[in-house]
Design a protein around this motif. Structure first.
Motif, PDB file in Angstrom:
ATOM      1  N   ILE A   1       0.874  -1.176   0.000  1.00  0.00           N
ATOM      2  CA  ILE A   1       0.000   0.000   0.000  1.00  0.00           C
ATOM      3  C   ILE A   1       0.909   1.224   0.000  1.00  0.00           C
TER       4      ILE A   1
ATOM      5  N   PHE B   1      -0.970  -0.950  -4.392  1.00  0.00           N
ATOM      6  CA  PHE B   1      -2.183  -0.139  -4.267  1.00  0.00           C
ATOM      7  C   PHE B   1      -1.755   1.287  -3.969  1.00  0.00           C
ATOM      8  N   HIS B   2      -2.146   2.241  -4.832  1.00  0.00           N
ATOM      9  CA  HIS B   2      -1.753   3.636  -4.601  1.00  0.00           C
ATOM     10  C   HIS B   2      -2.737   4.565  -5.303  1.00  0.00           C
TER      11      HIS B   2
ATOM     12  N   ARG C   1      -6.728   5.050  -0.014  1.00  0.00           N
ATOM     13  CA  ARG C   1      -6.659   4.134   1.108  1.00  0.00           C
ATOM     14  C   ARG C   1      -7.743   4.410   2.143  1.00  0.00           C
TER      15      ARG C   1
ATOM     16  N   LEU D   1     -10.557   1.585   1.568  1.00  0.00           N
ATOM     17  CA  LEU D   1     -10.029   0.259   1.274  1.00  0.00           C
ATOM     18  C   LEU D   1     -11.124  -0.795   1.141  1.00  0.00           C
TER      19      LEU D   1
ATOM     20  N   VAL E   1       0.867  -8.030   3.498  1.00  0.00           N
ATOM     21  CA  VAL E   1       0.565  -6.653   3.084  1.00  0.00           C
ATOM     22  C   VAL E   1       1.593  -5.738   3.730  1.00  0.00           C
TER      23      VAL E   1
ATOM     24  N   ASP F   1       2.378  -1.974   4.476  1.00  0.00           N
ATOM     25  CA  ASP F   1       1.713  -0.666   4.508  1.00  0.00           C
ATOM     26  C   ASP F   1       2.756   0.423   4.720  1.00  0.00           C
TER      27      ASP F   1
ATOM     28  N   ASP G   1      -6.074   4.805   9.658  1.00  0.00           N
ATOM     29  CA  ASP G   1      -5.384   4.116   8.562  1.00  0.00           C
ATOM     30  C   ASP G   1      -5.089   2.667   8.940  1.00  0.00           C
TER      31      ASP G   1
ATOM     32  N   VAL H   1      -6.718  -0.986   7.332  1.00  0.00           N
ATOM     33  CA  VAL H   1      -5.967  -2.043   6.651  1.00  0.00           C
ATOM     34  C   VAL H   1      -6.123  -3.375   7.369  1.00  0.00           C
TER      35      VAL H   1
END
Length: 344
Positions: free
Chosen positions: A6, A30-31, A50, A53, A68, A70, A78, A82
């Motif tokens: 991420i 993912f961005h 994000r 999500l 993942v 992050d 945040d 996630v």
């Protein structure tokens, strides 16, 4: 291993992605799509915010990541998002944190009170007593700085009952692509032929752990792919935390500068050259745990790293330089006043 990053296109994240791909891992990023790093075509890209999500659960399920990473969890919200998005799916979340979680940092910036730490900072060193270290600088509640708090990120990632976590506390990271002028401010003075770099008493002896971006990326990639990192917290950075004076001298040697570091009383140093910190509180970290447990070693020598950083800065256009940071008349006046005080 299938890994999702991420925020994998920025200063550090793009290098983490590159290392994982080079090691043969199956990678997705993912961005937001605001920056597009030069990544191999095999890397899957998902563009999204994000903060939403949960809307990408279907795509995440198809990717089926085992880990993942992050890179951009700045707030408790945040981190919770996630963990909720990947609970029951991924095996582990690796969260990038910061050494600003330590109590020494809180005392350095005047947020916390207390005596200086006697030793280097281990992963068990006390954390800040007060939260939200940058809220005073925020423009309002919508500013990311308002709710920024890596302590809360760490708690959420490490204490989830269903999803394992790993935390990496990063140092001051430098290298090609670093837009913070911390190194450049010294380098420009050297390249401008300044005879002296001014540091305040206390500041010159202050120790801070640093890390070259490629080396830091290697540490993150290692922790992401080694299951022994599950449930662990790691300091990341160079083995030796140089004083600020020694750091400036290292830059000077690599840059071919013939000047000297001059240490002056704090009240003589121009205010723009010394932040209002309590320099008794060092941010020197013990990084042995990641070396001992995971076998981490820096792939890039520190001397070569500094040369690479300098070469990158020298290649950048100078159109956006804030000249207010380079008041050489004020620096000359400070040097003159210090000389007059010594000769009395």
């Amino acid at each position: 291993m299938r890994i999702l990053i991420i925020g994998g296109t920025g200063f550090i994240g793009a290098r983490v992605a590159g290392r994982l791909v080079s090691a043969g891992h199956e990678l997705a990023v993912f961005h937001r799509g605001q920056t597009e790093a030069s990544l191999p075509p095999t890397v899957a890209r998902i563009h999204g915010d994000r903060q939403n999500l949960s809307a990408f659960r279907g795509e995440f399920a198809r990717l089926d990541p085992q880990v993942v990473v992050d890179m951009t969890a700045y707030t408790d919200h945040d981190a919770r998002a996630v963990m909720e998005a990947f609970r029951g799916a991924a095996r582990r979340v690796v969260a990038v944190s910061s050494m600003d979680v330590y109590g020494a940092y809180g005392r350095l910036i005047g947020l916390d009170a207390g005596p200086p730490a006697a030793d280097t900072l281990t992963e068990e060193s006390p954390l800040r007593a007060l939260l939200y270290p940058y809220r005073g600088k925020a423009k309002g509640p919508s500013d990311m700085l308002y709710d920024y708090e890596k302590i809360l990120v760490e708690r959420t990632v490490l204490h989830d009952p269903e999803l394992s976590g790993t935390v990496l506390r990063l140092p001051k990271v430098y290298g090609p692509g670093d837009r913070h002028p911390y190194l450049f401010d010294y380098l420009k003075r050297m390249d401008d032929g300044r005879p002296a770099i001014l540091l305040a008493e206390g500041q010159a002896e202050w120790r801070w752990t640093r890390g070259y971006v490629e080396n830091v990326a290697a540490a993150i990639a290692l922790a992401a792919t080694d299951e022994r990192a599950a449930g662990r917290v790691y300091n990341v950075g160079e083995e030796s935390a140089l004083t600020e004076g020694a750091w400036v001298q290292s830059i000077g040697r690599a840059a071919g500068w013939r000047g000297q570091v001059r240490i002056l009383p704090r009240d003589l140093v121009p205010v723009n050259l010394t932040p209002p910190f309590d320099w008794r509180h060092h941010l020197a970290a013990d990084t042995r745990r990641i070396r001992d447990e995971l076998g981490y070693e820096e792939p890039v020598d520190c001397g070569d790293a500094l040369k690479e950083a300098i070469a990158w800065w020298r290649a950048q256009p100078r159109t956006a330089i804030d000249e207010k940071r380079f008041d050489y008349d004020a620096e000359d006046a400070a040097l003159k006043q210090a000389q007059e005080q010594r000769t009395g």
